[in-house]
Design a protein around this motif. Structure first.
Motif, mmCIF file in Angstrom:
data_model
loop_
_atom_site.group_PDB
_atom_site.id
_atom_site.type_symbol
_atom_site.label_atom_id
_atom_site.label_comp_id
_atom_site.label_asym_id
_atom_site.label_seq_id
_atom_site.Cartn_x
_atom_site.Cartn_y
_atom_site.Cartn_z
ATOM 1 N N THR A 159 0.852 -1.217 0.123
ATOM 2 C CA THR A 159 -0.158 -0.003 -0.053
ATOM 3 C C THR A 159 0.879 1.310 -0.077
ATOM 4 O O THR A 159 0.355 2.056 -0.565
ATOM 5 N N PHE A 160 2.035 1.173 0.590
ATOM 6 C CA PHE A 160 2.889 2.474 0.709
ATOM 7 C C PHE A 160 3.397 2.655 -0.797
ATOM 8 O O PHE A 160 3.482 3.587 -1.368
ATOM 9 N N LYS A 161 3.701 1.360 -1.513
ATOM 10 C CA LYS A 161 4.377 1.478 -2.814
ATOM 11 C C LYS A 161 3.379 1.965 -3.868
ATOM 12 O O LYS A 161 3.437 2.741 -4.917
ATOM 13 N N GLU A 162 2.172 1.441 -3.637
ATOM 14 C CA GLU A 162 1.104 1.823 -4.854
ATOM 15 C C GLU A 162 0.148 2.803 -4.254
ATOM 16 O O GLU A 162 -1.061 3.129 -5.199
ATOM 17 N N GLY A 163 0.182 3.363 -3.023
ATOM 18 C CA GLY A 163 -0.594 4.439 -2.392
ATOM 19 C C GLY A 163 -0.153 5.749 -3.132
ATOM 20 O O GLY A 163 0.621 6.010 -3.673
ATOM 21 N N SER A 164 -1.279 6.752 -2.588
ATOM 22 C CA SER A 164 -0.943 8.289 -3.054
ATOM 23 C C SER A 164 0.142 8.742 -2.433
ATOM 24 O O SER A 164 0.621 8.216 -1.228
ATOM 25 N N VAL A 165 0.650 10.133 -2.546
ATOM 26 C CA VAL A 165 1.510 10.636 -2.015
ATOM 27 C C VAL A 165 1.187 11.008 -0.498
ATOM 28 O O VAL A 165 1.687 10.624 0.513
ATOM 29 N N LEU A 166 -0.334 11.363 -0.474
ATOM 30 C CA LEU A 166 -0.981 11.370 0.875
ATOM 31 C C LEU A 166 -0.747 10.235 1.754
ATOM 32 O O LEU A 166 -0.413 10.366 3.071
ATOM 33 N N THR A 167 -0.906 9.229 1.230
ATOM 34 C CA THR A 167 -0.978 7.787 2.053
ATOM 35 C C THR A 167 0.625 7.682 2.338
ATOM 36 O O THR A 167 0.732 7.288 3.673
ATOM 37 N N ARG A 168 1.636 8.063 1.586
ATOM 38 C CA ARG A 168 2.910 7.872 2.230
ATOM 39 C C ARG A 168 3.348 8.811 2.938
ATOM 40 O O ARG A 168 4.124 8.270 3.918
ATOM 41 N N LEU A 169 2.750 9.968 3.036
ATOM 42 C CA LEU A 169 3.053 10.875 4.141
ATOM 43 C C LEU A 169 2.639 10.389 5.565
ATOM 44 O O LEU A 169 3.350 10.639 6.506
ATOM 45 N N ILE A 170 1.364 9.939 5.260
ATOM 46 C CA ILE A 170 0.881 9.459 6.670
ATOM 47 C C ILE A 170 1.705 8.358 7.229
ATOM 48 O O ILE A 170 1.962 8.270 8.319
ATOM 49 N N TYR A 171 2.014 7.434 6.257
ATOM 50 C CA TYR A 171 2.889 6.255 6.737
ATOM 51 C C TYR A 171 4.083 6.722 7.181
ATOM 52 O O TYR A 171 4.546 6.112 8.327
ATOM 53 N N ILE A 172 4.757 7.507 6.821
ATOM 54 C CA ILE A 172 6.172 8.045 7.051
ATOM 55 C C ILE A 172 6.092 8.699 8.675
ATOM 56 O O ILE A 172 6.849 8.325 9.421
ATOM 57 N N ASN A 173 4.815 9.420 8.801
ATOM 58 C CA ASN A 173 4.689 10.283 10.118
ATOM 59 C C ASN A 173 4.482 9.020 11.108
ATOM 60 O O ASN A 173 5.131 9.145 12.159
ATOM 61 N N ILE A 174 3.628 8.275 10.792
ATOM 62 C CA ILE A 174 3.324 7.163 11.784
ATOM 63 C C ILE A 174 4.759 6.236 11.990
ATOM 64 O O ILE A 174 5.157 5.687 13.037
#
Length: 293
Positions: A10-25
């Motif tokens: 999901t990180f690889k195929e997700g949007s920029v928003l998804t990746r930013l949220i993942y990085i913060n968490i």
């Protein structure tokens, strides 16, 4: 369950928003886990200190990476939760109008603007002359996204819990005004950083309407760094490149679609018999891609 595999996909195929949220968490969890090991060893941890923006310029020169790292750093769970929720809500509104590249640039440059406002204020205003502060959190970046989308689409209504529906311009104005009034009461550094993020959000849209994307250069630089970094870790000798030929006619197109549909039907039958966890990694990826179409 292959939880880690699902997260990576999901990180690889997700949007920029998804990746930013993942990085913060992810940053929050890593630092907390490292903190547990330091605690068990009876040693204090200084990681958050070394990743936060210091108010003293001499320390900032010794830690020049902090204006970037601080915007992914959070002091506690509630701090993380509110910033991630704000990032998700306002990020979704932003992506309704713009692509992910612009969201990334507003997040990063809004965070940098927040750090700049904070550093200048703590070294100019007498109220902070004897104060040593540390700045951390994604709120300046979130403010940049909120103000940017509010300036671009001011009359879009959003639903607020209990209160009801309000135009986005009033929501942004309320949070900016609240930050100004809170400087003298609580968290002055954080509230000043909010104003820096808000200023960048306004300036970005103001320039974008003139045909100038002030964040494009940063995103291009990040793309080049990503390509360079990917090239370092790739082993060309083991790389296999395949090319998928486009269908030559309608008959070939329909044949390919039928083959794909047969594969999906088999995967769905397998889920019905054995459950989702019985799927292979390839089958999960195929099902995920089909769901995005």
């Amino acid at each position: 369950m292959d939880i880690w595999g699902d997260i990576k996909r999901t990180f690889k195929e997700g949007s920029v928003l998804t990746r930013l949220i993942y990085i913060n968490i992810g940053v929050f969890l890593v630092l907390k886990i490292v903190g547990v090991f330091f605690y068990l060893a009876g040693q204090p941890t200084q990681l958050a200190h070394w990743l936060s923006v210091p108010s003293v310029t001499q320390d900032l020169l010794r830690r020049p990476w902090t204006p970037i790292t601080y915007m992914f750093l959070h002091s506690g769970f509630l701090h993380l939760l509110f910033n991630v929720l704000g990032l998700y809500w306002f990020g979704q509104l932003f992506l309704f109008h713009f692509e992910g590249r612009k969201l990334l640039s507003v997040y990063l440059l809004g965070g940098l603007a927040g750090a700049a406002f904070y550093i200048v204020a703590y070294n100019v205003f007498p109220a902070f002359s004897s104060v040593y502060g540390l700045l951390l959190g994604a709120s300046a970046s979130v403010f940049a996204i909120l103000v940017a989308v509010a300036v671009y689409d001011p009359n879009r209504e959003i639903h607020l819990f209990v209160i009801g529906r309000f135009p986005l311009k009033y929501v942004a104005a309320f949070y900016v005004l609240l930050s100004i009034l809170s400087i003298s009461t609580s968290n002055p550094g954080g509230n000043i950083a909010h104003l820096g993020g808000a200023f960048w959000g306004w300036l970005y849209i103001h320039q974008l309407r003139k045909g100038k994307d002030w964040g494009d250069g940063l995103v291009r630089f990040i793309d080049k760094v990503a390509v360079w970094g990917t090239g370092i870790f790739k082993h060309n000798s083991n790389m296999k490149v395949t090319y998928k030929k486009p269908p030559r006619d309608d008959f070939e197109y329909n044949r390919q679609k039928n083959v794909q549909q047969d594969e999906i039907n088999k995967i769905l039958d397998k889920i019905g018999k054995s459950g989702y966890d019985s799927l292979t990694k390839h089958e999960k990826e195929l099902l995920f891609k089909q769901g995005k179409k």
